[in-house]
Design an enzyme around this catalytic site. Structure first.
Site, PDB file in Angstrom:
ATOM      1  N   HIS A 140      -5.761  13.246  -5.207  1.00 56.77           N
ATOM      2  CA  HIS A 140      -4.525  13.801  -4.635  1.00 56.77           C
ATOM      3  C   HIS A 140      -4.774  15.048  -3.789  1.00 56.77           C
ATOM      4  O   HIS A 140      -3.834  15.737  -3.433  1.00 56.77           O
ATOM      5  CB  HIS A 140      -3.512  14.097  -5.753  1.00 56.77           C
ATOM      6  CG  HIS A 140      -2.946  12.856  -6.373  1.00 56.77           C
ATOM      7  ND1 HIS A 140      -2.103  12.861  -7.449  1.00 56.77           N
ATOM      8  CD2 HIS A 140      -3.116  11.537  -6.059  1.00 56.77           C
ATOM      9  CE1 HIS A 140      -1.768  11.618  -7.771  1.00 56.77           C
ATOM     10  NE2 HIS A 140      -2.380  10.787  -6.947  1.00 56.77           N
ATOM     11  N   ASN A 169       4.241   0.744  -5.761  1.00 62.11           N
ATOM     12  CA  ASN A 169       3.564  -0.131  -4.812  1.00 62.11           C
ATOM     13  C   ASN A 169       2.966   0.666  -3.658  1.00 62.11           C
ATOM     14  O   ASN A 169       3.080   1.879  -3.586  1.00 62.11           O
ATOM     15  CB  ASN A 169       4.551  -1.182  -4.307  1.00 62.11           C
ATOM     16  CG  ASN A 169       5.812  -0.529  -3.797  1.00 62.11           C
ATOM     17  OD1 ASN A 169       5.746   0.433  -3.042  1.00 62.11           O
ATOM     18  ND2 ASN A 169       6.966  -1.045  -4.198  1.00 62.11           N
ATOM     19  N   HIS A 183      -5.822   1.438  -7.241  1.00 64.18           N
ATOM     20  CA  HIS A 183      -4.861   0.471  -7.782  1.00 64.18           C
ATOM     21  C   HIS A 183      -5.520  -0.875  -8.058  1.00 64.18           C
ATOM     22  O   HIS A 183      -5.223  -1.528  -9.054  1.00 64.18           O
ATOM     23  CB  HIS A 183      -3.674   0.295  -6.819  1.00 64.18           C
ATOM     24  CG  HIS A 183      -2.690   1.426  -6.891  1.00 64.18           C
ATOM     25  ND1 HIS A 183      -1.366   1.305  -6.555  1.00 64.18           N
ATOM     26  CD2 HIS A 183      -2.838   2.718  -7.264  1.00 64.18           C
ATOM     27  CE1 HIS A 183      -0.737   2.469  -6.723  1.00 64.18           C
ATOM     28  NE2 HIS A 183      -1.619   3.336  -7.143  1.00 64.18           N
ATOM     29  N   ARG A 205      -6.337   5.139  -2.249  1.00 65.95           N
ATOM     30  CA  ARG A 205      -5.384   4.740  -3.284  1.00 65.95           C
ATOM     31  C   ARG A 205      -5.441   3.243  -3.581  1.00 65.95           C
ATOM     32  O   ARG A 205      -5.317   2.813  -4.727  1.00 65.95           O
ATOM     33  CB  ARG A 205      -3.972   5.135  -2.848  1.00 65.95           C
ATOM     34  CG  ARG A 205      -2.955   4.980  -3.935  1.00 65.95           C
ATOM     35  CD  ARG A 205      -1.630   5.605  -3.560  1.00 65.95           C
ATOM     36  NE  ARG A 205      -0.702   5.533  -4.687  1.00 65.95           N
ATOM     37  CZ  ARG A 205       0.563   5.158  -4.559  1.00 65.95           C
ATOM     38  NH1 ARG A 205       1.054   4.841  -3.385  1.00 65.95           N
ATOM     39  NH2 ARG A 205       1.343   5.125  -5.628  1.00 65.95           N
TER      40      ARG A 205
HETATM   41  C1  HEM Z   1      -3.837   9.853 -12.777  1.00 59.42           C
HETATM   42  C2  HEM Z   1      -2.752   9.227 -12.530  1.00 59.42           C
HETATM   43  C3  HEM Z   1      -2.148   9.021 -11.182  1.00 59.42           C
HETATM   44  C4  HEM Z   1      -0.832   8.975 -10.940  1.00 59.42           C
HETATM   45  C5  HEM Z   1       0.302   9.122 -11.950  1.00 59.42           C
HETATM   46  C6  HEM Z   1      -0.676   8.773  -9.532  1.00 59.42           C
HETATM   47  C7  HEM Z   1       0.533   8.648  -8.886  1.00 59.42           C
HETATM   48  C8  HEM Z   1       0.697   8.705  -7.528  1.00 59.42           C
HETATM   49  C9  HEM Z   1       1.971   8.750  -6.871  1.00 59.42           C
HETATM   50  C10 HEM Z   1       3.333   8.690  -7.554  1.00 59.42           C
HETATM   51  C11 HEM Z   1       1.739   8.859  -5.548  1.00 59.42           C
HETATM   52  C12 HEM Z   1       2.772   8.970  -4.444  1.00 59.42           C
HETATM   53  C13 HEM Z   1       3.229   7.610  -4.041  1.00 59.42           C
HETATM   54  C14 HEM Z   1       4.567   7.631  -3.349  1.00 59.42           C
HETATM   55  O1  HEM Z   1       5.368   8.544  -3.596  1.00 59.42           O
HETATM   56  O2  HEM Z   1       4.810   6.702  -2.569  1.00 59.42           O
HETATM   57  C15 HEM Z   1       0.315   8.873  -5.362  1.00 59.42           C
HETATM   58  C16 HEM Z   1      -0.312   8.960  -4.146  1.00 59.42           C
HETATM   59  C17 HEM Z   1      -1.673   8.925  -3.988  1.00 59.42           C
HETATM   60  N1  HEM Z   1      -2.607   8.695  -4.973  1.00 59.42           N
HETATM   61 FE1  HEM Z   1      -2.263   8.739  -6.949  1.00 59.42          FE
HETATM   62  N2  HEM Z   1      -1.899   8.702  -8.942  1.00 59.42           N
HETATM   63  C18 HEM Z   1      -2.837   8.852  -9.906  1.00 59.42           C
HETATM   64  C19 HEM Z   1      -4.198   8.799  -9.733  1.00 59.42           C
HETATM   65  C20 HEM Z   1      -4.825   8.616  -8.527  1.00 59.42           C
HETATM   66  C21 HEM Z   1      -6.235   8.367  -8.353  1.00 59.42           C
HETATM   67  C22 HEM Z   1      -7.229   8.215  -9.483  1.00 59.42           C
HETATM   68  C23 HEM Z   1      -6.464   8.274  -7.026  1.00 59.42           C
HETATM   69  C24 HEM Z   1      -7.757   8.018  -6.302  1.00 59.42           C
HETATM   70  C25 HEM Z   1      -8.907   8.464  -6.701  1.00 59.42           C
HETATM   71  C26 HEM Z   1      -5.204   8.474  -6.369  1.00 59.42           C
HETATM   72  C27 HEM Z   1      -5.041   8.522  -5.013  1.00 59.42           C
HETATM   73  C28 HEM Z   1      -3.834   8.727  -4.391  1.00 59.42           C
HETATM   74  C29 HEM Z   1      -3.715   8.994  -2.976  1.00 59.42           C
HETATM   75  C30 HEM Z   1      -4.854   9.149  -1.992  1.00 59.42           C
HETATM   76  C31 HEM Z   1      -2.356   9.101  -2.716  1.00 59.42           C
HETATM   77  C32 HEM Z   1      -1.691   9.315  -1.353  1.00 59.42           C
HETATM   78  C33 HEM Z   1      -1.438   7.979  -0.735  1.00 59.42           C
HETATM   79  C34 HEM Z   1      -0.981   8.029   0.703  1.00 59.42           C
HETATM   80  O3  HEM Z   1      -0.804   9.106   1.263  1.00 59.42           O
HETATM   81  O4  HEM Z   1      -0.818   6.941   1.258  1.00 59.42           O
HETATM   82  N3  HEM Z   1      -4.226   8.650  -7.302  1.00 59.42           N
HETATM   83  N4  HEM Z   1      -0.300   8.752  -6.579  1.00 59.42           N
HETATM   84  C1  LIG Z   2       8.245  -0.403  -4.091  1.00 60.21           C
HETATM   85  O1  LIG Z   2       8.500   0.612  -5.033  1.00 60.21           O
HETATM   86  C2  LIG Z   2       9.701   1.286  -4.839  1.00 60.21           C
HETATM   87  C3  LIG Z   2       9.806   2.365  -5.903  1.00 60.21           C
HETATM   88  O2  LIG Z   2       8.595   2.948  -6.144  1.00 60.21           O
HETATM   89  C4  LIG Z   2      10.875   0.317  -4.938  1.00 60.21           C
HETATM   90  O3  LIG Z   2      12.077   1.000  -4.631  1.00 60.21           O
HETATM   91  C5  LIG Z   2      10.676  -0.827  -3.961  1.00 60.21           C
HETATM   92  O4  LIG Z   2      11.687  -1.784  -4.158  1.00 60.21           O
HETATM   93  C6  LIG Z   2       9.316  -1.465  -4.172  1.00 60.21           C
HETATM   94  N1  LIG Z   2       9.097  -2.487  -3.163  1.00 60.21           N
HETATM   95  C7  LIG Z   2       8.914  -3.758  -3.479  1.00 60.21           C
HETATM   96  C8  LIG Z   2       8.682  -4.685  -2.335  1.00 60.21           C
HETATM   97  O5  LIG Z   2       8.927  -4.166  -4.627  1.00 60.21           O
END
Ligand code: HEM
Ligand SMILES: *[C@@H]1O[C@H](CO)[C@@H](O)[C@H](O)[C@H]1NC(C)=O
Ligand SMILES: *[C@@H]1O[C@H](CO)[C@@H](O)[C@H](O)[C@H]1NC(C)=O
Ligand SMILES: *[C@@H]1O[C@H](CO)[C@@H](O)[C@H](O)[C@H]1NC(C)=O
Length: 350
Positions: A206, A105, A77, A73
């Protein structure tokens, strides 16, 4: 006579080059490489680079496979905000919030920044200060995929580290939002020169990792998203009883820690976690791509590698631009003549 002979040899040469290019691309499709990057960038000054990265990460993942998701991820980013310049790794400064702190973040896995710095230190010991933090991040993402069961692919190298980081506004503007529809996501990635197939392929990231309740409770309350399987919804409601719950759950319920194509099978069963995931199957444009990846893992792996190489080249800093950071978390101290002079003066006791 002379010029027509050289024209013929030119034709022969180009057709030979095109022919071999076609053969190569049939074996492993790769996008054209941008200027300044190369497949063999550290061959002479850091030949063991990729071995060092892979060996260390193998060790890290043996203890905690979850870090693979974090590393994948962080590269995504980095590349989507300002370009793959390692700016996502920089600690926030008084000048403004960093990519790291701005929501959405990476606070879910703070350890990934330590892992990248540890890799940098090991590489420095072997080769000196020659490999950029942005290249290390790209390699770590590739190995996160491979060591979780996904495809191995070659990463073009030669990125340098940027000197600035993005504002909070730029971060929010560039990273796709979890509540987006497929239509909105297609428009978002089009700004980066990516198409609908790239979008569906990279969303396959994902297939590993987790999400916070905050990223999906809007699909549960007040009204349940009609594009969600009822049993799955009931489970999610147990994990996140309210909109302010702080739990987390896996992105791919079938094989949460394995890099495979089951994420697409989840979507076909209306068991995608995020709105941005599930809508890829709801939308008529992206649905056939989801189905093709769900039924052919080889195809998914090929397309994923292709699109990852593509996003890994977004706005890279190369050549003499930027720097090779001594610490991935911060810029190298500036050492202009004036700074040195001022520092020297400060050290003088009058
Ligand atoms: C297409 C649009 C995308 C959106 C809207 C999106 C959004 C998100 C969100 C909301 C999360 C969960 C974060 C949380 O709840 O703290 C997430 C996790 C993750 N995303 Fe995406 N993402 C996208 C694309 C991608 C891409 C392109 C990759 C890598 C190729 C990726 C890899 C990951 C991974 C591996 C996680 C899990 C992170 C963890 O477990 O630490 N995402 N993403
Ligand atoms: C990280 O993001 C979360 C929401 O996605 C927010 O609540 C939090 O304040 C953020 N942390 C920082 C250090 O900005
Ligand atoms: C699956 O995709 C691969 C790679 O594109 C292709 O070579 C193969 O023929 C496909 N298999 C099926 C059963 O369609
Ligand atoms: C790298 O920089 C960070 C943030 O400024 C600091 O906490 C860390 O100790 C530094 N690491 C090394 C090895 O100097």
């Amino acid at each position: 006579m002379n010029s027509s002979a050289s024209f013929i040899s030119f034709l022969l040469l180009t057709s030979a080059l095109l022919g071999s290019h076609l053969l190569l691309s049939r074996a492993q499709p790769t996008p054209p490489i941008v200027r300044g990057l190369s497949w063999t960038f550290y061959r002479s000054n850091c030949p063991r680079l990729e071995t060092i990265v892979r060996d260390y990460l193998r060790q890290v993942f043996r203890n905690d496979i979850g870090q693979a998701a974090g590393l994948l991820r962080v590269h995504f980013h980095d590349c989507f905000v300002q370009g793959c310049d390692g700016s996502v790794l920089l600690d926030g400064s008084a000048s403004g919030p960093s990519e790291k702190d701005a929501p959405p973040n990476l606070t879910l896995r703070p350890e990934v920044f330590r892992i990248i710095n540890e890799l940098r230190n090991r590489i420095q010991r072997a080769c000196g200060q020659v490999v950029s933090c942005s290249d290390i991040t790209a390699l770590a993402a590739r190995d996160a995929v491979f060591l979780s069961g996904g495809p191995d692919y070659r990463v073009p190298l030669g990125r340098r580290d940027g000197l600035t980081f993005a504002t909070r506004e730029a971060t929010l503007d560039n990273l796709p939002f979890f509540g987006s529809t497929a239509r909105e996501l297609i428009a978002n990635v089009a700004r980066k020169g990516l198409d609908a197939t790239d979008l569906v392929a990279i969303s396959g990231g994902h297939t590993i990792g987790r999400g916070n309740c905050a990223s999906f409770t809007e699909r549960l309350y007040p009204n349940q998203d009609p594009n969600m399987d009822q049993k799955y919804a009931n489970n999610l409601k147990r994990i996140c009883p309210t909109t302010t719950s702080t739990g987390t759950t896996v992105l791919d319920i079938r094989t949460p820690n394995v890099f495979d194509n089951r994420y697409y099978v989840d979507l076909m069963n209306r068991q995608g976690l995020l709105m941005s995931d599930q809508d890829l199957f709801t939308d008529r444009t992206t649905r056939p791509i989801v189905t093709s990846f769900a039924t052919n893992e080889t195809l998914f792996f090929e397309r994923f590698a292709f699109s990852m190489i593509k996003i890994g080249m977004l706005n890279v800093v190369t050549g003499t631009q930027g720097e090779i950071r001594a610490n991935c978390s911060r810029r190298n101290p500036t050492r202009s003549y004036l700074t040195t002079l001022v520092e020297d003066l400060e050290n003088v006791s009058f």
